[in-house]
Design a protein around this motif. Structure first.
Motif, PDB file in Angstrom:
ATOM      1  N   PHE A   6       0.966  -1.078  -0.010  1.00 25.93           N
ATOM      2  CA  PHE A   6      -0.091   0.265   0.093  1.00 25.93           C
ATOM      3  C   PHE A   6       0.450   1.092   0.079  1.00 25.93           C
ATOM      4  O   PHE A   6       0.889   2.956  -0.961  1.00 25.93           O
ATOM      5  CB  PHE A   6      -0.643   0.138   1.388  1.00 25.93           C
ATOM      6  N   GLU A   7       2.152   1.045   0.737  1.00 25.43           N
ATOM      7  CA  GLU A   7       2.504   2.280   1.502  1.00 25.43           C
ATOM      8  C   GLU A   7       3.679   2.974   0.037  1.00 25.43           C
ATOM      9  O   GLU A   7       4.048   3.772  -1.435  1.00 25.43           O
ATOM     10  CB  GLU A   7       3.770   1.908   2.190  1.00 25.43           C
ATOM     11  N   GLN A   8       3.236   1.571  -1.214  1.00 22.22           N
ATOM     12  CA  GLN A   8       4.445   1.802  -2.821  1.00 22.22           C
ATOM     13  C   GLN A   8       3.437   2.680  -3.391  1.00 22.22           C
ATOM     14  O   GLN A   8       3.802   3.001  -4.485  1.00 22.22           O
ATOM     15  CB  GLN A   8       5.047   0.562  -3.225  1.00 22.22           C
ATOM     16  N   PHE A   9       2.118   1.699  -3.396  1.00 24.62           N
ATOM     17  CA  PHE A   9       1.100   2.593  -4.529  1.00 24.62           C
ATOM     18  C   PHE A   9       0.834   3.422  -3.810  1.00 24.62           C
ATOM     19  O   PHE A   9       0.893   4.998  -5.204  1.00 24.62           O
ATOM     20  CB  PHE A   9      -0.270   1.707  -3.568  1.00 24.62           C
ATOM     21  N   LYS A  10       0.619   4.199  -2.558  1.00 26.36           N
ATOM     22  CA  LYS A  10       1.106   6.103  -2.683  1.00 26.36           C
ATOM     23  C   LYS A  10       1.728   6.906  -3.528  1.00 26.36           C
ATOM     24  O   LYS A  10       0.992   7.216  -3.743  1.00 26.36           O
ATOM     25  CB  LYS A  10       0.718   5.571  -0.981  1.00 26.36           C
ATOM     26  N   LYS A  11       3.078   6.172  -2.917  1.00 24.70           N
ATOM     27  CA  LYS A  11       4.284   6.750  -3.353  1.00 24.70           C
ATOM     28  C   LYS A  11       4.565   6.527  -4.966  1.00 24.70           C
ATOM     29  O   LYS A  11       4.529   8.319  -5.708  1.00 24.70           O
ATOM     30  CB  LYS A  11       5.183   5.794  -3.298  1.00 24.70           C
ATOM     31  N   ALA A  12       3.927   5.248  -6.005  1.00 24.34           N
ATOM     32  CA  ALA A  12       3.629   5.397  -7.425  1.00 24.34           C
ATOM     33  C   ALA A  12       1.916   6.023  -7.607  1.00 24.34           C
ATOM     34  O   ALA A  12       2.518   7.730  -8.681  1.00 24.34           O
ATOM     35  CB  ALA A  12       3.297   4.614  -7.313  1.00 24.34           C
TER      36      ALA A  12
END
Length: 193
Positions: free
Chosen positions: A104-110
């Motif tokens: 989820f954190e990588q999604f938010k960054k992307a």
């Protein structure tokens, strides 16, 4: 058919501090009202007069498309938020986010990177295809994933009027704050439908 602007499901100050009452008053109260009014003016007597808004977006061009898309985009945007909704996705959507982006954190960054990386005005979208696969896309100006056959799930508005009163030219800061008001129950329902 006359299109009407729906009342927000929360008070105009309920999204603070992520989005101020002043911004809601201007952005939804004035900008969105202008798109709805212009849409109703342009659609009257046209071949699109009795279509639902998504069909107008799929088939119209020029000023009619622009106003229809912006009217729809803003309603979709503001109805993705809640002062008290679920702050993380769960279920099938969470599984798909983790599978596609790693976490989820990588999604938010992307998602933030797509929003800050869009030159000029527009939107950043999370959408799904008919098989449930999810995508992050950028939409310049009034572009919508609806015209590409995708189902919109979430969008962040990166036009300056969406954040300038609260963040001036700090688009990245504005995008980070929106995670504090996204209602993932709403987004998941869009994915499950």
């Amino acid at each position: 058919m006359t299109y009407t602007q729906p009342a927000l499901p929360y008070a105009n100050d309920a999204l603070e501090p992520a989005i101020s009452e002043e911004t809601v008053n201007f952005h939804y109260g004035k900008h969105e009202k202008t798109y709805i009014d212009k849409l109703n003016e342009l659609i009257k007597g046209s071949e699109f007069e009795n279509m639902d808004l998504e069909e107008v977006i799929r088939h119209a061009e020029g000023p009619l498309y622009n106003n229809a898309s912006q009217a729809w985009n803003h309603i979709f945007y503001f109805f993705s938020f809640s002062p008290s909704g679920s702050r993380e996705p769960h279920g099938r959507l969470r599984e798909e986010i983790d599978r596609t982006f790693g976490s989820f954190e990588q999604f938010k960054k992307a998602f933030e990177d797509a929003g800050t990386g869009l030159f000029g005005s527009g939107w950043v979208w999370l959408s799904s295809d008919e098989n449930g696969k999810i995508f992050i896309t950028q939409g310049k100006n009034t572009e919508s994933p609806i015209t590409s056959g995708l189902r919109p799930l979430l969008c962040f508005d990166v036009w300056e009027h969406a954040y300038y009163l609260d963040y001036q030219n700090r688009r990245a800061d504005a995008l980070k704050q929106l995670w504090n008001i996204v209602d993932w129950d709403v987004v998941e329902n869009r994915y499950e439908d």
